[in-house]
Scaffold this motif. Sequence first.
Motif, PDB file in Angstrom:
ATOM      1  N   MET A  21       5.180  14.464   8.779  1.00 15.20           N
ATOM      2  CA  MET A  21       5.934  13.953   9.913  1.00 15.20           C
ATOM      3  C   MET A  21       6.434  12.527   9.711  1.00 15.20           C
ATOM      4  N   CYS A  22       5.760  11.749   8.870  1.00 17.87           N
ATOM      5  CA  CYS A  22       6.140  10.346   8.691  1.00 17.87           C
ATOM      6  C   CYS A  22       5.584   9.852   7.365  1.00 17.87           C
ATOM      7  N   LEU A  23       6.143   8.755   6.867  1.00 22.02           N
ATOM      8  CA  LEU A  23       5.663   8.136   5.630  1.00 22.02           C
ATOM      9  C   LEU A  23       6.155   6.696   5.566  1.00 22.02           C
ATOM     10  N   ASP A  24       5.488   5.904   4.717  1.00 19.78           N
ATOM     11  CA  ASP A  24       5.844   4.493   4.598  1.00 19.78           C
ATOM     12  C   ASP A  24       5.320   3.961   3.269  1.00 19.78           C
ATOM     13  N   PHE A  25       6.164   3.202   2.533  1.00 19.09           N
ATOM     14  CA  PHE A  25       5.770   2.546   1.291  1.00 19.09           C
ATOM     15  C   PHE A  25       5.074   1.222   1.585  1.00 19.09           C
ATOM     16  N   HIS A  26       4.094   0.904   0.743  1.00 19.93           N
ATOM     17  CA  HIS A  26       3.428  -0.403   0.848  1.00 19.93           C
ATOM     18  C   HIS A  26       4.376  -1.484   0.349  1.00 19.93           C
ATOM     19  N   SER A  27       4.429  -2.614   1.057  1.00 17.57           N
ATOM     20  CA  SER A  27       5.386  -3.666   0.715  1.00 17.57           C
ATOM     21  C   SER A  27       5.011  -4.385  -0.584  1.00 17.57           C
ATOM     22  N   ASP A  28       3.714  -4.532  -0.872  1.00 22.05           N
ATOM     23  CA  ASP A  28       3.269  -5.227  -2.081  1.00 22.05           C
ATOM     24  C   ASP A  28       2.936  -4.262  -3.209  1.00 22.05           C
ATOM     25  N   HIS A  29       2.223  -3.206  -2.904  1.00 27.28           N
ATOM     26  CA  HIS A  29       1.870  -2.184  -3.900  1.00 27.28           C
ATOM     27  C   HIS A  29       2.830  -1.008  -3.715  1.00 27.28           C
ATOM     28  N   SER A  30       3.940  -1.063  -4.433  1.00 24.62           N
ATOM     29  CA  SER A  30       5.017  -0.092  -4.190  1.00 24.62           C
ATOM     30  C   SER A  30       4.667   1.317  -4.633  1.00 24.62           C
ATOM     31  N   HIS A  31       3.543   1.508  -5.324  1.00 22.27           N
ATOM     32  CA  HIS A  31       3.163   2.850  -5.751  1.00 22.27           C
ATOM     33  C   HIS A  31       2.321   3.574  -4.709  1.00 22.27           C
ATOM     34  N   ALA A  36      11.188  12.402   7.671  1.00 20.72           N
ATOM     35  CA  ALA A  36      10.953  10.973   7.435  1.00 20.72           C
ATOM     36  C   ALA A  36      11.681  10.546   6.171  1.00 20.72           C
ATOM     37  N   ILE A  37      12.178   9.298   6.166  1.00 22.20           N
ATOM     38  CA  ILE A  37      12.830   8.693   5.001  1.00 22.20           C
ATOM     39  C   ILE A  37      12.334   7.260   4.886  1.00 22.20           C
ATOM     40  N   SER A  38      12.010   6.842   3.657  1.00 24.40           N
ATOM     41  CA  SER A  38      11.546   5.466   3.444  1.00 24.40           C
ATOM     42  C   SER A  38      12.002   4.996   2.072  1.00 24.40           C
ATOM     43  N   TRP A  39      12.638   3.809   2.014  1.00 27.16           N
ATOM     44  CA  TRP A  39      13.074   3.210   0.751  1.00 27.16           C
ATOM     45  C   TRP A  39      11.922   2.426   0.129  1.00 27.16           C
ATOM     46  N   ASN A  40      11.869   2.460  -1.207  1.00 22.47           N
ATOM     47  CA  ASN A  40      10.844   1.701  -1.914  1.00 22.47           C
ATOM     48  C   ASN A  40      11.197   0.213  -1.890  1.00 22.47           C
TER      49      ASN A  40
END
Length: 651
Positions: free
Chosen positions: A338-348, A288-292
């Motif tokens: 297997m997967c991950l995702d950053f929160h759009s408002d709380h980036s931490h 999995a890859i996710s940009w902040n």
Amino acid sequence: ELKAEITRTLTADNPHIPRDIVRFSFTERAYKLVDDMDQTTIHFTLNGYLIHKDSDEGRRQSIRSSTEAEQAPVEEEEAPVEASAEATEEAETKDEEPAEEADGEEEGERKEAAEAAGEAEAAEAEEPPPPKQPEKKLANQFNFIERGSATYHNPLREKGLQTDPAPIETFSENVNQWCIYDAYMEELERMEKAKEKEKAKPVAVKKEETQTGRKLSYVEPPHTDSLSKIAKAAKIAERMVNLNTFDDIAQDFKYFEDASDEFRGQEGTLLPLWKFHSEKTKKLAVTAISWNPKYKDLFAVGYGSYDFMKQGHGMLLVYTLKNPSFPEYSFSSESGIMCLDFHSDHSHLLAVGFYDGNVAIYNLKKASSQPSYKSSAKSGKHTEPVWQVKWQKDDMDNNSNFFSVSSDGRIVSWTLVKNELVHMDVIKLSADGTSMQGPEGLQLQMLGSGTSFDFHKKIDYLFLVGTEEGKIYKCSKSYSSQYLDVFEAHHMAVDSVSWNPFHLKVFISCSSDWTVKIWDHTIKTPMFVYDLSTAVGDVAWSPYSSTVFAAVTIDGQAHVFDLNVNKLEPLCTQLVVTRKKNKTTHIQFNPVHPIIVVGDERGLITCLKLSPNLRKKPREKKGQEMKKGPEVEIEKLEKLLSMMREPGSKE
């Protein structure tokens, strides 16, 4: 920009001084322009406490200190003289008492006393005067080396007040030393309180351990406050060193534009930049890859394994483009991620799904190696691997929530309520036409296996789900037992499905059946179909154009398409992985910079820059009103779709 020369002339003139000042000249009886203006600018002034020894005040202090030194020994010498005078006076008073008995004896005694006084005066005159002490040398007020090396015996203080008056030159040193002393005492008190708190924690832990029979050792955490400043400085220094080490790559990332694109026609290239790898993830695959969303140089990478027989631990690393040699954050897990995702408002906040069916939330602000929230068997964890997680908008009570999809056929909503994760099943996927014979002839309905999903960018309740059977379900949060629509999309598992960020009707899907398909969710058949001759691992839309997308295949190649330029073939097909028996697994566009990151099965992340032909934006025609970027992208893609919908069109 690098070749441009900028000349700057530095002068001693004040740029803020008023110009063209005129004054009246009484000699010439006319206004004259003032040429000589004072160019001096005072930036900082500070009144000091140092006094020059040659000044009037300095002389007064030196005289005062010398007189005080001379008066001390003189007072000690005058004390015995006064005592002798008092003794003579007492003797005289005693002699006067018997004066009434013998008047003749008084005269003789007076003569003897006069003679004794004369002898005492002669003896005092013969004694040499006491030696004068040498004048005390004043410290040089402007020689700071001498002042710093001098040791003063400062008096003790009581409640912040000095008991004895100190010289002026030693007052500032005395104050500074007490300030330092107070700071050390406060630090010691704070450390003792922290130790007492930490000592109180293991007591409760040990009681629980005695009941369960486990033996665990408690390790006292280091003092974070004292190390935080050092860690921040070390991180900045490390980034500076890495910037110097990879200076040529940084220059290419910022300034390089492939000029050969002008001679390639429509085709483009991918320029390799940094490679991100860690020793701990050599035997793990990028899953999995996710940009902040807030920090555009920061991205998270999940590591695990897609092989059922090679399951083990997992890793979560957070990299930044400013430091490609070492991750900013590192977390280890017992099961593969297997997967991950950053929160759009709380980036931490980072939501993570594991191979064992658990979901967790990591808080990057907390210095802890464990997740802040994690599901369990009691809280409704999945029974099979979690393939994708997605954050959604906060609920009515402003509680953060995210969704997860798993092979067990459940799509679950997880809500952060106080200190726990509360789950709710949104929908259960059912495999149509598949049933199993149960006991006593009962027909058991088989559940579908979800592999990917994505929520609509504008319509909150609408989302798509891809399954292992190759179907794509259009679902709604409001209906837990029905589908809005079913797409017979692929012949094998749907690896990825994603809505277009600009057009509200378009989504894309890829599968292991070698195809990438673009759909209009109001039409059952795909609008575009691309056969890439091998299994497709991942596909992603670009954030800057509605017609550009990229896909990676298991043969180690990356494909970049632009429907506005070529609807049939990719503009770029480039080998990203050089080693044999290595597969590319995931690809993601940076939300701001013209780069993509590609992950493979060996745990390597490769960053590549798109050439100018791969990131073209539509040109504005003359005579038309200025339109915003999203409006242009929607119009551009709508034209392509309308051409595909027309019967008998060549496309």
